[in-house]
Design a protein around this motif. Structure first.
Motif, PDB file in Angstrom:
ATOM      1  N   GLY A 199      -8.245   4.393  10.312  1.00  0.00           N
ATOM      2  CA  GLY A 199      -9.301   4.047   9.645  1.00  0.00           C
ATOM      3  C   GLY A 199      -8.971   2.877   8.822  1.00  0.00           C
ATOM      4  N   ASP A 200     -10.384   2.469   8.200  1.00  0.00           N
ATOM      5  CA  ASP A 200     -10.340   1.156   7.180  1.00  0.00           C
ATOM      6  C   ASP A 200     -11.348   1.358   6.150  1.00  0.00           C
ATOM      7  N   ASP A 201     -11.119   1.524   5.149  1.00  0.00           N
ATOM      8  CA  ASP A 201     -12.135   1.709   3.947  1.00  0.00           C
ATOM      9  C   ASP A 201     -12.274   0.180   3.065  1.00  0.00           C
ATOM     10  N   GLY A 202     -11.477  -0.648   3.339  1.00  0.00           N
ATOM     11  CA  GLY A 202     -11.326  -2.039   2.583  1.00  0.00           C
ATOM     12  C   GLY A 202     -10.727  -1.996   1.455  1.00  0.00           C
ATOM     13  N   ASN A 203     -10.151  -0.775   0.836  1.00  0.00           N
ATOM     14  CA  ASN A 203      -9.239  -0.637  -0.391  1.00  0.00           C
ATOM     15  C   ASN A 203      -7.961  -0.917  -0.360  1.00  0.00           C
ATOM     16  N   TYR A 204      -7.527  -2.292   0.110  1.00  0.00           N
ATOM     17  CA  TYR A 204      -6.399  -2.641   0.602  1.00  0.00           C
ATOM     18  C   TYR A 204      -5.296  -2.553  -0.663  1.00  0.00           C
ATOM     19  N   ALA A 205      -5.761  -3.201  -1.834  1.00  0.00           N
ATOM     20  CA  ALA A 205      -5.093  -3.412  -2.914  1.00  0.00           C
ATOM     21  C   ALA A 205      -4.725  -1.957  -3.486  1.00  0.00           C
ATOM     22  N   ALA A 206      -5.517  -1.122  -3.565  1.00  0.00           N
ATOM     23  CA  ALA A 206      -5.255   0.258  -4.197  1.00  0.00           C
ATOM     24  C   ALA A 206      -4.148   0.945  -2.975  1.00  0.00           C
ATOM     25  N   THR A 207      -4.487   0.750  -1.923  1.00  0.00           N
ATOM     26  CA  THR A 207      -3.587   1.009  -0.702  1.00  0.00           C
ATOM     27  C   THR A 207      -2.236   0.840  -0.713  1.00  0.00           C
ATOM     28  N   ALA A 208      -1.922  -0.293  -1.187  1.00  0.00           N
ATOM     29  CA  ALA A 208      -0.620  -1.041  -1.258  1.00  0.00           C
ATOM     30  C   ALA A 208       0.068  -0.552  -2.533  1.00  0.00           C
ATOM     31  N   SER A 209      -0.622  -0.250  -3.580  1.00  0.00           N
ATOM     32  CA  SER A 209      -0.276   0.449  -4.716  1.00  0.00           C
ATOM     33  C   SER A 209       0.135   1.738  -4.776  1.00  0.00           C
ATOM     34  N   SER A 246       2.198 -16.935   0.277  1.00  0.00           N
ATOM     35  CA  SER A 246       3.355 -17.076   0.832  1.00  0.00           C
ATOM     36  C   SER A 246       3.843 -15.846   1.477  1.00  0.00           C
ATOM     37  N   SER A 247       3.333 -14.607   1.054  1.00  0.00           N
ATOM     38  CA  SER A 247       3.957 -13.405   1.546  1.00  0.00           C
ATOM     39  C   SER A 247       3.139 -13.170   2.888  1.00  0.00           C
ATOM     40  N   PRO A 248       3.804 -12.387   3.747  1.00  0.00           N
ATOM     41  CA  PRO A 248       3.522 -12.080   5.303  1.00  0.00           C
ATOM     42  C   PRO A 248       2.450 -11.079   5.138  1.00  0.00           C
ATOM     43  N   SER A 249       2.035 -10.087   4.084  1.00  0.00           N
ATOM     44  CA  SER A 249       1.011  -9.360   3.950  1.00  0.00           C
ATOM     45  C   SER A 249       0.654  -9.105   2.421  1.00  0.00           C
ATOM     46  N   LEU A 250      -0.366  -8.471   2.208  1.00  0.00           N
ATOM     47  CA  LEU A 250      -0.874  -7.962   0.930  1.00  0.00           C
ATOM     48  C   LEU A 250       0.113  -6.933   0.575  1.00  0.00           C
ATOM     49  N   PHE A 251       0.788  -6.080   1.173  1.00  0.00           N
ATOM     50  CA  PHE A 251       1.597  -5.120   0.797  1.00  0.00           C
ATOM     51  C   PHE A 251       2.625  -5.699   0.113  1.00  0.00           C
ATOM     52  N   ASN A 252       3.368  -6.745   0.859  1.00  0.00           N
ATOM     53  CA  ASN A 252       4.515  -7.485   0.580  1.00  0.00           C
ATOM     54  C   ASN A 252       4.230  -8.323  -0.850  1.00  0.00           C
ATOM     55  N   PHE A 253       3.005  -8.725  -0.932  1.00  0.00           N
ATOM     56  CA  PHE A 253       2.904  -9.514  -2.040  1.00  0.00           C
ATOM     57  C   PHE A 253       2.507  -8.600  -3.445  1.00  0.00           C
ATOM     58  N   ILE A 254       1.862  -7.419  -3.259  1.00  0.00           N
ATOM     59  CA  ILE A 254       1.796  -6.371  -4.212  1.00  0.00           C
ATOM     60  C   ILE A 254       3.072  -5.851  -4.631  1.00  0.00           C
ATOM     61  N   VAL A 255       3.979  -5.261  -3.783  1.00  0.00           N
ATOM     62  CA  VAL A 255       5.391  -4.791  -4.112  1.00  0.00           C
ATOM     63  C   VAL A 255       6.258  -5.825  -4.964  1.00  0.00           C
ATOM     64  N   LYS A 256       6.294  -7.185  -4.196  1.00  0.00           N
ATOM     65  CA  LYS A 256       7.162  -7.992  -4.886  1.00  0.00           C
ATOM     66  C   LYS A 256       6.598  -8.366  -6.508  1.00  0.00           C
ATOM     67  N   SER A 257       5.276  -8.469  -6.535  1.00  0.00           N
ATOM     68  CA  SER A 257       4.811  -8.915  -7.809  1.00  0.00           C
ATOM     69  C   SER A 257       4.964  -7.871  -8.535  1.00  0.00           C
ATOM     70  N   THR A 258       4.642  -6.598  -8.267  1.00  0.00           N
ATOM     71  CA  THR A 258       4.900  -5.311  -9.060  1.00  0.00           C
ATOM     72  C   THR A 258       6.157  -5.303  -9.604  1.00  0.00           C
ATOM     73  N   GLU A 259       7.259  -5.455  -8.581  1.00  0.00           N
ATOM     74  CA  GLU A 259       8.724  -5.283  -8.832  1.00  0.00           C
ATOM     75  C   GLU A 259       9.296  -6.219  -9.742  1.00  0.00           C
ATOM     76  N   ALA A 260       8.673  -7.509  -9.673  1.00  0.00           N
ATOM     77  CA  ALA A 260       8.962  -8.564 -10.561  1.00  0.00           C
ATOM     78  C   ALA A 260       8.753  -8.249 -11.961  1.00  0.00           C
TER      79      ALA A 260
END
Length: 265
Positions: free
Chosen positions: A133-143, A55-69
């Motif tokens: 660029g894009d190396d596919g490491n999206y979760a690590a990038t957001a963290s 339900s998050s608009p992006s992986l970034f939002n999802f990871i930030v909100k989940s981590t903050e919770a």
């Protein structure tokens, strides 16, 4: 993680001195430089910010909100200078509140510049130091983004303590402007151009030292005698200086002004 003069004990009146606040700010410079270096190891990775997940608009939002919770339950936001970027519907802390009486005026709790910090980070700062660029490491990038954001936010909201200790040291200097609600007057009292220039030079030098590519030959990076940066670094040292000059220090002073305007309430 650089905290208040002592983690959790920033709330101890005897620990709040100008020198301890200054040392905490200097320590936080190290954290910010290292966080930027770690994020610069990834390219921009644009899909991190644009592809919807759940339900998050992006992986970034999802990871930030989940981590903050999770961090909220662990008591992170019981520390005044630790503020969430998405404060809505955060679960309460599972830990008891700090036992020491607070040193800050309750007004500190109403001052949160994280929306502005997030906007500046994503739209202005990130494109400057993350290569395309894009190396596919999206979760690590957001963290890594969250690590950067939290370090920068902590430094900016540490302005609570800067303002409090300055007010305590010279209330007669600040009370007239506070009673008059004179923002411009308070900003002048809080601005020391020579000190700000020293901070910019120091963080640039730290970025040079921390961001060198270490090798065993003699062709190491250096800073020229005239102060200009020479060599290749993991993050552009002049950008770190610019970060402090254009965003970190001005926003810290904004926090101080907002705090002082409420200090006599």
């Amino acid at each position: 993680m650089a905290e208040a003069p002592n983690p959790n004990s920033a709330s101890k009146n005897e620990s709040l001195t100008l020198e301890k606040v200054r040392q905490a700010l200097i320590s936080q410079e190290d954290t910010i430089v290292f966080r930027l270096i770690e994020r610069a190891a990834f390219p921009l990775n644009s899909p991190t910010y644009h592809h919807q997940i759940s339900s998050s608009p992006s992986l970034f939002n999802f990871i930030v909100k989940s981590t903050e919770a999770l961090q909220s339950q662990a008591g992170r936001y019981e520390i005044p200078e630790e503020l969430p970027f998405f404060p809505e519907n955060l679960p309460p802390s599972l830990l008891p509140p700090p036992a020491d009486p607070p040193v800050l005026h309750p007004a500190a709790a109403s001052i949160n510049l994280n929306k502005k910090i997030l906007d500046i980070y994503l739209k202005q700062l990130l494109p400057l130091f993350a290569v395309p660029g894009d190396d596919g490491n999206y979760a690590a990038t957001a963290s890594s983004d969250l690590d950067c954001l939290q370090a920068i936010s902590r430094r900016i909201h540490y302005g609570y303590y800067v303002a409090e200790v300055k007010f305590r040291d010279a209330p007669q200097d600040y009370e007239p402007a506070i009673r008059a609600q004179d923002r411009e007057g308070l900003m002048k009292l809080l601005t020391f151009t020579n000190v700000e220039e020293q901070v910019k030079k120091r963080v640039e030098k730290k970025a040079v030292i921390f961001g060198q590519e270490v090798s065993l030959d003699n062709n190491t990076n250096s800073v020229k005698q005239n102060g200009t940066v020479n060599g290749k670094y993991k993050v552009d040292p002049s950008l770190v200086s610019r970060l402090y000059g254009e965003w970190v220090m001005p926003l810290t002073k904004d926090v101080q002004v907002e705090y002082l305007l409420r200090r006599l309430d």
